[in-house]
Design a protein around this motif. Structure first.
Motif, short mmCIF file in Angstrom:
data_model
loop_
_atom_site.label_atom_id
_atom_site.label_comp_id
_atom_site.label_asym_id
_atom_site.label_seq_id
_atom_site.Cartn_x
_atom_site.Cartn_y
_atom_site.Cartn_z
N GLU A 196 -0.81 0.59 1.78
CA GLU A 196 -0.77 0.48 3.23
C GLU A 196 -0.59 -0.97 3.67
O GLU A 196 0.07 -1.24 4.67
N ALA A 197 -1.19 -1.90 2.93
CA ALA A 197 -1.04 -3.31 3.29
C ALA A 197 0.39 -3.78 3.08
O ALA A 197 0.92 -4.55 3.89
N ARG A 198 1.04 -3.32 2.02
CA ARG A 198 2.45 -3.67 1.81
C ARG A 198 3.32 -3.10 2.93
O ARG A 198 4.24 -3.75 3.42
N TYR A 199 3.00 -1.89 3.34
CA TYR A 199 3.75 -1.26 4.42
C TYR A 199 3.53 -2.02 5.72
O TYR A 199 4.46 -2.22 6.51
N ALA A 200 2.31 -2.48 5.95
CA ALA A 200 1.96 -3.17 7.20
C ALA A 200 2.62 -4.53 7.32
O ALA A 200 2.58 -5.14 8.39
N ASP A 201 3.24 -5.02 6.23
CA ASP A 201 3.98 -6.28 6.34
C ASP A 201 5.08 -6.17 7.38
O ASP A 201 5.51 -7.16 7.95
N GLY A 202 5.54 -4.94 7.60
CA GLY A 202 6.54 -4.70 8.65
C GLY A 202 5.92 -4.60 10.03
O GLY A 202 6.61 -4.32 10.99
N ARG A 203 4.59 -4.80 10.11
CA ARG A 203 3.86 -4.80 11.37
C ARG A 203 3.92 -3.46 12.12
O ARG A 203 3.95 -3.41 13.32
N ALA A 249 -12.67 6.08 -5.96
CA ALA A 249 -12.65 4.62 -5.78
C ALA A 249 -11.26 4.06 -6.04
O ALA A 249 -10.74 3.27 -5.24
N LEU A 250 -10.64 4.45 -7.14
CA LEU A 250 -9.32 3.91 -7.47
C LEU A 250 -8.26 4.41 -6.49
O LEU A 250 -7.36 3.66 -6.10
N LEU A 251 -8.38 5.66 -6.05
CA LEU A 251 -7.45 6.18 -5.04
C LEU A 251 -7.53 5.35 -3.76
O LEU A 251 -6.50 4.97 -3.20
N ASN A 252 -8.74 5.04 -3.31
CA ASN A 252 -8.90 4.22 -2.10
C ASN A 252 -8.35 2.82 -2.30
O ASN A 252 -7.70 2.26 -1.40
N PHE A 253 -8.61 2.24 -3.45
CA PHE A 253 -8.14 0.88 -3.73
C PHE A 253 -6.62 0.82 -3.72
O PHE A 253 -6.01 -0.05 -3.08
N LEU A 254 -5.98 1.75 -4.42
CA LEU A 254 -4.52 1.77 -4.48
C LEU A 254 -3.91 2.09 -3.11
O LEU A 254 -2.88 1.51 -2.73
N ALA A 255 -4.52 3.01 -2.38
CA ALA A 255 -4.00 3.37 -1.06
C ALA A 255 -4.05 2.18 -0.11
O ALA A 255 -3.10 1.95 0.66
N ARG A 256 -5.11 1.40 -0.14
CA ARG A 256 -5.19 0.22 0.73
C ARG A 256 -4.12 -0.80 0.39
O ARG A 256 -3.56 -1.44 1.27
N ARG A 257 -3.83 -0.96 -0.90
CA ARG A 257 -2.78 -1.90 -1.29
C ARG A 257 -1.42 -1.43 -0.80
O ARG A 257 -0.62 -2.22 -0.30
N SER A 289 -8.66 -11.57 1.45
CA SER A 289 -7.36 -11.04 1.86
C SER A 289 -7.48 -9.57 2.23
O SER A 289 -8.49 -8.92 1.98
N LYS A 290 -6.43 -9.08 2.85
CA LYS A 290 -6.30 -7.65 3.08
C LYS A 290 -5.05 -7.17 2.35
O LYS A 290 -3.98 -7.70 2.57
N PRO A 291 -5.19 -6.19 1.47
CA PRO A 291 -6.40 -5.43 1.14
C PRO A 291 -7.37 -6.26 0.29
O PRO A 291 -7.00 -7.31 -0.22
N PRO A 292 -8.61 -5.77 0.12
CA PRO A 292 -9.58 -6.49 -0.72
C PRO A 292 -9.05 -6.68 -2.14
O PRO A 292 -8.24 -5.89 -2.63
N GLN A 293 -9.55 -7.71 -2.80
CA GLN A 293 -9.14 -7.97 -4.18
C GLN A 293 -9.87 -7.07 -5.18
O GLN A 293 -9.40 -6.91 -6.30
N ALA A 294 -11.01 -6.52 -4.78
CA ALA A 294 -11.77 -5.66 -5.69
C ALA A 294 -12.78 -4.84 -4.90
O ALA A 294 -13.20 -5.23 -3.80
#
Length: 206
Positions: free
Chosen positions: A122-129, A112-120, A86-91
């Motif tokens: 951004e992915a929620r935001y991108a649901d609005g395309r 690492a955790l900052l990047n992981f949380l930021a991708r999540r 999935s996007k974002p990655p699961q781990a």
């Protein structure tokens, strides 16, 4: 794949966002969904890094997939692997080993955790395309960094290659990062908290 109504809605949204026809958007979506994930075979991460690399043994997730590195060729000091289809990655799993003569890196867990949380986020935001505006993204990153840096550090034990090893855990917004010493550096895992109980790390070797 979403049901037919949701799929059509997604195609229309993609067509509007890209400024392309419905048919072109449908092809683009199908191509994206069908694209195979370039999963690394056993030993490939080792060959890339020239040293054993931290990987996830459990839970079973799609991966590992090469995500990035710090340094090039003989000067690689950090390797990023990601897991999940999935996007974002699961781990994420980050292996950081300083080069001879270098001091151990600091801040690997926070980065690492900052990047992981930021991708999540951004992915929620991108649901609005639509893409997150730069100013909003910068504010989000600063707030996420503040949360990660201020989160309590907990002592933890992590399975690595069949052995329990001591580490440090940080938990933020339903996610966690685990850092364990490795050689002269560290291995950092980032993922959702619900995976924590089943988590087993191993090393990719030749």
């Amino acid at each position: 794949m979403p049901d037919d109504a949701a799929r059509k809605k997604l195609i229309r949204s993609l067509a509007q966002h890209k400024g392309i026809s419905y048919t072109a958007a449908m092809r683009l979506l199908d191509k994206h969904v069908a694209r195979p994930v370039p999963v690394l075979k056993p030993g490939e991460a080792y060959a890339m890094f020239r040293r054993p690399v931290g990987i996830i043994a459990r839970p079973e997730l799609v991966g590992p997939v090469f995500s990035g590195s710090l340094g090039r060729g003989e000067d690689l000091r950090e390797l990023w692997l990601q897991y999940g289809s999935s996007k974002p990655p699961q781990a994420f799993v980050v292996t950081n080993v300083p080069l001879p003569g270098e001091r151990p890196a600091t801040g690997v867990l926070v980065t690492a955790l900052l990047n992981f949380l930021a991708r999540r986020t951004e992915a929620r935001y991108a649901d609005g395309r639509r893409r997150m505006p730069d100013a909003e993204r910068e504010a989000m990153l600063l707030e996420t960094q503040r949360l990660v840096e201020q989160a309590p550090r907990e002592q933890a034990e992590v399975w690595l290659g069949g052995t329990r090893v001591p580490g440090v855990r940080v938990r933020v917004d339903g996610c966690e990062a685990l850092e364990i010493p490795y050689l002269d550096g560290c291995i950092v895992y980032c993922g959702p908290r619900e995976q924590s109980a089943a988590l087993r790390l191993d090393l990719d070797r030749p």
